[in-house]
Design an enzyme around this catalytic site. Structure first.
Site, PDB file in Angstrom:
ATOM      1  N   ASP B  77       0.912  -1.186   0.040  1.00 19.99           N
ATOM      2  CA  ASP B  77      -0.077   0.032   0.023  1.00 19.99           C
ATOM      3  C   ASP B  77       0.858   1.162  -0.056  1.00 19.99           C
ATOM      4  O   ASP B  77       0.566   2.266  -0.453  1.00 19.99           O
ATOM      5  CB  ASP B  77      -0.977  -0.046   1.405  1.00 19.99           C
ATOM      6  CG  ASP B  77      -2.332  -0.443   0.978  1.00 19.99           C
ATOM      7  OD1 ASP B  77      -2.598  -0.348  -0.191  1.00 19.99           O
ATOM      8  OD2 ASP B  77      -3.097  -1.046   1.725  1.00 19.99           O
ATOM      9  N   ILE B  80       1.334   2.243  -3.554  1.00 20.80           N
ATOM     10  CA  ILE B  80       0.300   2.340  -4.470  1.00 20.80           C
ATOM     11  C   ILE B  80      -0.426   3.687  -4.253  1.00 20.80           C
ATOM     12  O   ILE B  80      -0.633   4.031  -2.893  1.00 20.80           O
ATOM     13  CB  ILE B  80      -0.708   1.151  -4.275  1.00 20.80           C
ATOM     14  CG1 ILE B  80       0.049  -0.203  -4.550  1.00 20.80           C
ATOM     15  CG2 ILE B  80      -1.820   1.624  -5.180  1.00 20.80           C
ATOM     16  CD1 ILE B  80      -0.851  -1.323  -4.058  1.00 20.80           C
ATOM     17  N   GLU B 116      -6.587   1.003   0.969  1.00 23.49           N
ATOM     18  CA  GLU B 116      -6.021   2.444   1.490  1.00 23.49           C
ATOM     19  C   GLU B 116      -6.122   3.550   0.229  1.00 23.49           C
ATOM     20  O   GLU B 116      -5.460   3.415  -0.585  1.00 23.49           O
ATOM     21  CB  GLU B 116      -4.607   2.230   2.045  1.00 23.49           C
ATOM     22  CG  GLU B 116      -4.007   3.495   2.508  1.00 23.49           C
ATOM     23  CD  GLU B 116      -2.513   3.206   2.861  1.00 23.49           C
ATOM     24  OE1 GLU B 116      -2.285   2.372   3.539  1.00 23.49           O
ATOM     25  OE2 GLU B 116      -1.912   4.227   2.467  1.00 23.49           O
ATOM     26  N   ASP B 118      -5.822   6.831  -1.210  1.00 20.19           N
ATOM     27  CA  ASP B 118      -4.841   7.970  -0.921  1.00 20.19           C
ATOM     28  C   ASP B 118      -5.623   9.371  -1.375  1.00 20.19           C
ATOM     29  O   ASP B 118      -5.326  10.191  -0.779  1.00 20.19           O
ATOM     30  CB  ASP B 118      -3.834   7.828  -1.780  1.00 20.19           C
ATOM     31  CG  ASP B 118      -2.823   6.482  -1.348  1.00 20.19           C
ATOM     32  OD1 ASP B 118      -2.549   6.492  -0.040  1.00 20.19           O
ATOM     33  OD2 ASP B 118      -2.527   5.605  -2.333  1.00 20.19           O
ATOM     34  N   HIS B 162     -14.168   8.488 -18.261  1.00 21.43           N
ATOM     35  CA  HIS B 162     -14.608   9.011 -19.509  1.00 21.43           C
ATOM     36  C   HIS B 162     -13.789   9.633 -20.308  1.00 21.43           C
ATOM     37  O   HIS B 162     -13.245  10.747 -19.762  1.00 21.43           O
ATOM     38  CB  HIS B 162     -16.137   9.556 -19.466  1.00 21.43           C
ATOM     39  CG  HIS B 162     -17.073   8.815 -18.843  1.00 21.43           C
ATOM     40  ND1 HIS B 162     -17.577   7.882 -19.559  1.00 21.43           N
ATOM     41  CD2 HIS B 162     -17.866   8.567 -17.523  1.00 21.43           C
ATOM     42  CE1 HIS B 162     -18.693   7.166 -18.934  1.00 21.43           C
ATOM     43  NE2 HIS B 162     -18.550   7.634 -17.675  1.00 21.43           N
ATOM     44  N   CYS B 204     -12.945   5.347 -23.562  1.00 24.46           N
ATOM     45  CA  CYS B 204     -13.245   5.282 -24.831  1.00 24.46           C
ATOM     46  C   CYS B 204     -11.841   6.146 -25.586  1.00 24.46           C
ATOM     47  O   CYS B 204     -11.496   7.076 -24.925  1.00 24.46           O
ATOM     48  CB  CYS B 204     -14.435   6.201 -25.111  1.00 24.46           C
ATOM     49  SG  CYS B 204     -16.142   5.483 -24.388  1.00 24.46           S
ATOM     50  N   SER B 230     -15.113   2.330 -25.464  1.00 28.42           N
ATOM     51  CA  SER B 230     -14.620   1.036 -24.707  1.00 28.42           C
ATOM     52  C   SER B 230     -15.945   0.528 -23.818  1.00 28.42           C
ATOM     53  O   SER B 230     -16.579   1.643 -23.149  1.00 28.42           O
ATOM     54  CB  SER B 230     -13.747   1.606 -23.700  1.00 28.42           C
ATOM     55  OG  SER B 230     -13.043   0.528 -23.093  1.00 28.42           O
ATOM     56  N   SER B 232     -18.715  -1.701 -21.648  1.00 26.99           N
ATOM     57  CA  SER B 232     -18.851  -2.357 -20.279  1.00 26.99           C
ATOM     58  C   SER B 232     -19.298  -3.787 -20.576  1.00 26.99           C
ATOM     59  O   SER B 232     -19.475  -4.201 -21.541  1.00 26.99           O
ATOM     60  CB  SER B 232     -19.932  -1.767 -19.483  1.00 26.99           C
ATOM     61  OG  SER B 232     -21.149  -1.893 -20.232  1.00 26.99           O
TER      62      SER B 232
END
Lengths: 674, 387
Positions: B77, B80, B116, B118, B162, B204, B230, B232
């Site tokens: 974590d 990241i 976690e 951030d 998006h 997309c 793109s 779902s």
């Protein structure tokens, strides 16, 4: 003058507009009307679609399983009604039903003063003036479990006080069933308000006014003790039976307001998902959707929608929400014999889906159209598509204005009023005219001069005639109430007094041209041209403004008034003109459009006389409800007709009957000839 | 060889150096060349979901799924940076409170233990994202919110939201353009903030986001070509939302088969979502990357795996400069070789400097003519008294 405008090109335009005026007018009108009618044809309109991403229609699986509750409650309510007959709404019982589900339940009492008596009371008591209508609304709030009560959605149903008919007990049963299902779920992000309204529109109006802290002098109501947040959307439910064959979706609201198209789509789509037929104005969508029969059907649906919208009266309780910018529709469950039916289970699933989608909303409906016409439940004509044909129809008026404006101040090549105008012809001995722009014409060696006053037209002559017309309009707008008051003194039936008030001024003012002639207002050719011009300008403004607020009303007025008013001129064919003008008068239009509506909706034809009687009755009630709704609900259709359309029409009426005065002739030359 | 997924990379580095410093023979040095073939010593991940609102549930689920995978493969974590623009778990519309699922079967709660976040909610802005990448953060920023990478860091940047051609929308207010993103990566390169970057984006017209990259050692993977949406993957009817995007769905399906000692390479990763299942056409850009993707392990980016090998021999290490890794035109200048002077970060927020400047300014200003007039006045007064 602006640098970019070229006066020469404008001159050229007005010259062309004047030269080819009549063909251009005919062309614009015909193209406009045909174009508009063609919009009902499938290739010329568009398929509806969802603009609002947040709705996520139908993604969630329905879990509604409490249809037994709906059956039980609606039966219980019917039993109570059977016992109490014409009694008031069983408030305590309804409150108990909601409380039993653990909802915050409140009541609201109101007293509506109606400035004219209702039909029942006037029969019983004859001359009762200001009746008061008492009612009690019951509402229950399901609080959203995991969020603050900042937003709400409403499920409403009217409690109808019909004697023999169904009184919407099925809708209440379904409402309770949905409430019991909804309160088990934890996913509500908005409060849900279940509202049972006593008396149709008045109770709804009382509740909405109190909820939004707006006041009306005629409506007194107790304050609301329970509140929620801002209402995002509302669904109003009317069920005629526990088994319905289709849902009739009602859209038209107060003053022609329409709910956002996304909400309509949502309802239509979810009904389709549960395989419940959706109709608009009881008109089924056609299949196949192209071809002549489909076009006829779509045009019929669209016309019915326009006729409804033009009245400005809500055709369901949802119409009153729209004034507060709350998107709302009415779902009317109708049982049509001989069709497959749907029970509470699937109706409940539709409503559950609608509410789950509304629950997903993040902001008010704002994405899709607010101005549209629907030729079918899944096709729409948006404002961008119907405004150009309307513009073309108004172009006729604009062309006529430019035509007359060009000719103001020029001699008259062809006197308007042939027989009545005294054409002065006299021999002119070598001497040309007095420099005022005479029209000389050589014939067999002698010169005939038609002398007229060629000044630019008397602008001040507009003031008395326009103000007279406006005063007439003002009197017409207040006369229903005045006449009801006077009628009370003379013992007239209030309804008759009201109708007399509404139509009396109209008939009285038909004689206005007479009065104006006697007053000998200056009325030369150019003055009449100026009048015509002014009347056309006024008409264009009124129609354009009306169409912006209530497109259907504007369109229906324009399509009939524009051609007739563009044609009228003093003199020739006065009788024919008068008949045409009477047809396009506010009263005439009401008769025409009511007739059209009956033609489209009535299936049976009983012969000429009964149909005419029926038509008269419907017109009578239309006028009544137009006036009364103006006071009770605040529709402005009657006021608009009385204050704007009627005076404008009266102006044209005066032009038709205006006799041109004898022009001033040089006496000296007259003497010579005699 | 021991696979080790530890927390403290610095400690490991020390261990490695210790071992290799003991080794001596040239035979062993050859082995050492293979030992350091990836060239990185630590792994970082920046996972960004840029969209809010309930109907964008799938973007949160995408990001949390990748978060779960990289964490499972060993990135801690602390390394990241997770940016989530909305809180789906606590959304009142969520029928399963405090959970986020990435599959209609609901067998993995990707918002389970030890998530976690951030940067959350309105903290997810273009400014914050670029500041995190380039390290230009205020001094008060806690370490957990910083991308503390160095020139030996492999960074995974995963973004979803998006997008359009050449931009990615952040929340509903702003967007990052592909030029800005490319410049941010170049800044990172110039500041020695990465060794290699795997940039992955699911949106997309995704590939338009890596078209403008010009910094070395960057791989771009996008879920859709320019002009494509793109899509779902599927709906969870009990939650009532689209629950995950197609590309990420198949990416996760692939990552679930990867273990820390897996020998799967980037070439396998490039094939995770063929057009047949993805509907959109995923794109890859490898021209900035010097190594052969067929030989690069997937765990070089998605895990935190370092070789530990015990030897008794002493090895003298050559400096493993990036100049060797990036050859020719892909390296803009060989600045790494020249670097000798100790570098320090410039003050990113010049507030104090401005304040000091203000303080040292003279407090009073007199215009010249005022001073002149005053002196004339005094002279007059003095001379008047004298008279």
């Amino acid at each position: 003058m602006g640098l970019l405008s070229d006066p020469k090109s404008r001159e050229r335009f007005s010259r062309i507009a004047a030269k080819y005026n009549s063909p251009l007018c005919v062309l614009a009108y015909v193209v406009g009307v045909v174009w508009f009618l063609a919009l009902a044809y499938k290739p010329f309109n568009h398929r509806t679609y969802f603009s609002e991403n947040a709705l996520l229609p139908g993604l969630v699986e329905g879990k509604f399983r409490t249809e037994n509750v709906a059956t039980r409650i609606s039966q219980a309510m019917k039993d109570i009604k059977d016992v109490s007959k014409d009694g008031p709404m069983p408030v305590a019982w309804i409150v108990n039903q909601f409380r039993g589900l653990g909802l915050d339940t409140y009541t609201q009492e109101y007293i509506q003063t109606i400035p004219v008596p209702s039909a029942r009371q006037s029969e019983e008591q004859g001359k009762e003036m200001f009746v008061q209508l008492n009612g009690t609304n019951v509402y229950a709030i399901l609080r959203a479990p995991r969020t603050a009560s900042t937003e709400a959605i409403v499920l409403s149903a009217p409690y109808k006080h019909y004697l023999n008919m169904d009184h919407n007990n099925h809708a209440f049963g379904l409402m309770i069933a949905l409430a019991s299902h909804f309160r088990k779920s934890s996913y509500w992000s908005k409060d849900i308000i279940f509202l049972l309204v006593d008396y149709d529109e008045i109770g709804m109006e009382a509740w909405l006014q109190e909820y939004h802290y707006t006041k009306s002098p005629l409506l007194k109501s107790s304050p609301l003790h329970g509140r929620s947040g801002s209402i995002q959307a509302a669904i109003n439910l009317e069920l005629h039976s526990d088994q319905v064959s289709h849902f009739n979706v009602k859209l038209e609201g107060l003053n022609g307001l329409l709910p956002n198209l996304d909400l309509v789509n949502l309802v239509v789509q979810l009904c389709g998902r549960e395989r419940i037929t959706v109709k608009l104005h009881q008109q089924r969508d056609t299949f196949p959707s192209e071809g002549w029969p489909a076009f006829q059907q779509n045009l019929k649906t669209m016309s019915l929608m326009m006729l409804h919208q033009a009245t400005g009266m809500p055709n369901g309780l949802h119409g009153l929400f729209l004034r507060y910018h709350i998107e709302a529709v009415t779902l009317e469950g109708v049982l049509e014999p001989g069709r497959s039916t749907t029970g509470f289970y699937r109706m409940g699933r539709v409503l559950e889906g609608v509410f789950r989608s509304l629950n997903n909303l993040l902001e008010r409906f704002h994405q899709s159209f607010f101005f549209y016409l629907l030729p079918a439940s899944d096709r729409y004509v948006s404002i961008g598509m119907y405004m150009p044909p309307f513009g073309l129809i108004l172009l006729v008026t604009a062309l006529k204005i430019s035509f007359w404006a060009v000719y103001i101040g020029t001699p008259d090549p062809d006197p308007w009023d042939g027989e009545e105008n005294v054409v002065i012809e006299h021999i002119h001995s070598k001497k040309t005219g007095d420099g005022q722009g005479d029209n000389t014409d050589s014939k067999r060696g002698v010169t005939k001069i038609r002398t007229q006053n060629y000044s630019d037209g008397d602008v001040w002559s507009l003031v008395p005639v326009v103000s007279c017309c406006q005063v007439a309009g003002f009197i017409a707008s207040i006369s229903p109430m005045v006449m009801t008051g006077l009628g009370h003194l003379f013992g007239t039936r209030p309804y008759q007094a009201l109708i007399t008030g509404a139509t009396g001024m109209f008939f009285a003012s038909l004689f206005m041209p007479k009065c104006i002639t006697r007053n000998r207002l200056a009325c030369t050719v150019n003055t009449l041209r100026l009048w015509k011009c002014a009347a056309l300008v006024l008409q264009a403004i009124i129609l354009a403004a009306t169409a912006a607020a209530n497109f259907s009303l504007g369109m229906l007025l324009a399509v009939t008034m524009v051609p007739v008013c563009a044609m009228v001129r003093p003199g020739k064919l006065r009788f024919l003109q008068a008949v045409l003008m009477l047809l396009v008068s506010p009263l005439g239009l009401l008769v025409i459009y009511t007739g059209l509506y009956l033609l489209l909706t009535e299936t049976e034809y009983h012969g000429v006389v009964p149909s005419a009687m029926h038509l008269c009755t419907v017109v009578y009630y239309n006028i009544l409800s137009g006036v009364i709704h103006g006071y009770v609900l605040g529709t402005w259709q009657y006021t608009l007709l009385a204050l704007a359309v009627f005076p404008n029409w009266l102006f044209f009426w005066c032009i038709v009957f205006k006799k041109r005065d004898v022009p001033v002739v040089e006496n000296k030359e007259e003497k010579k000839t005699s | 060889m021991a696979a080790h997924s530890g927390r403290n990379w610095a400690g490991l580095m020390f261990l490695c150096l210790l071992f290799v410093s003991v080794a001596a023979s040239s035979n062993v040095e050859d082995q050492v060349g293979g030992f350091f073939k990836s060239g990185h010593t630590n792994n970082w991940a920046v996972l960004v979901c840029t969209s809010r609102f309930w109907f964008n549930y799938r973007h949160i689920a995408n990001t949390l799924s990748v978060y779960r995978s990289v964490k499972r493969l060993g990135i801690p974590d602390s390394q990241i940076i997770l940016m989530l623009a909305d809180d789906m778990a606590c959304n009142p519309r969520n029928p399963r409170p405090a959970t986020v699922f990435n599959n209609a079967n609901q067998h993995i709660n990707v918002y389970g233990d030890n998530v976690e976040v951030d940067y959350r909610g309105y903290e997810v802005t273009v400014e914050n994202f670029i500041r995190v990448l380039t390290g230009r953060l205020p001094p008060s920023t806690p370490r957990s919110k910083r991308l503390l990478t160095d020139d030996r860091s492999n960074v995974l940047v995963y973004m979803t939201g998006h997008g359009g051609e050449g931009f990615l929308k952040f929340q509903d207010a702003e967007e990052i353009s592909n030029v800005e993103l490319a410049d941010a990566f170049q800044q990172m390169w110039q500041k020695n903030r990465y060794h290699e970057i795997l940039f992955m984006i699911d949106t997309c017209q995704a590939v338009s986001m890596y078209h403008k990259f010009y910094s070395p050692n960057v791989i771009g993977i996008g879920s859709a070509q320019v002009g494509e949406d793109s899509l779902s993957h599927h709906v969870d009817p009990s939650i009532g939302v689209y629950i995950i995007d197609r590309y990420t769905y198949y990416l996760l399906e692939f990552l679930e088969t990867v273990t820390p000692d897996s020998k799967k390479t980037l070439a396998d990763l490039f094939r995770v979502c063929p057009k047949r299942v993805c509907v959109s056409t995923p794109g890859v850009r490898t021209d900035l990357f010097t190594r052969d993707p067929n030989t690069v392990l997937i765990t070089d980016f998605f895990g935190s795996v370092r070789n530990v090998e015990i030897t008794t021999e002493t090895i003298t290490l050559k400096r493993n400069d990036t100049a060797q890794l990036c050859s020719g035109s892909s390296c803009p200048g060989s600045r790494r070789g020249k670097r000798r002077k100790k570098l320090a970060y410039a003050n990113q927020f010049p507030v104090e400097a401005a304040y000091e400047e203000e303080v040292t300014k003279p407090q009073w200003h007199f215009p010249m003519y005022f001073v002149a007039a005053l002196s004339v006045f005094f002279i007059t007064v003095v001379s008047a008294f004298r008279i």
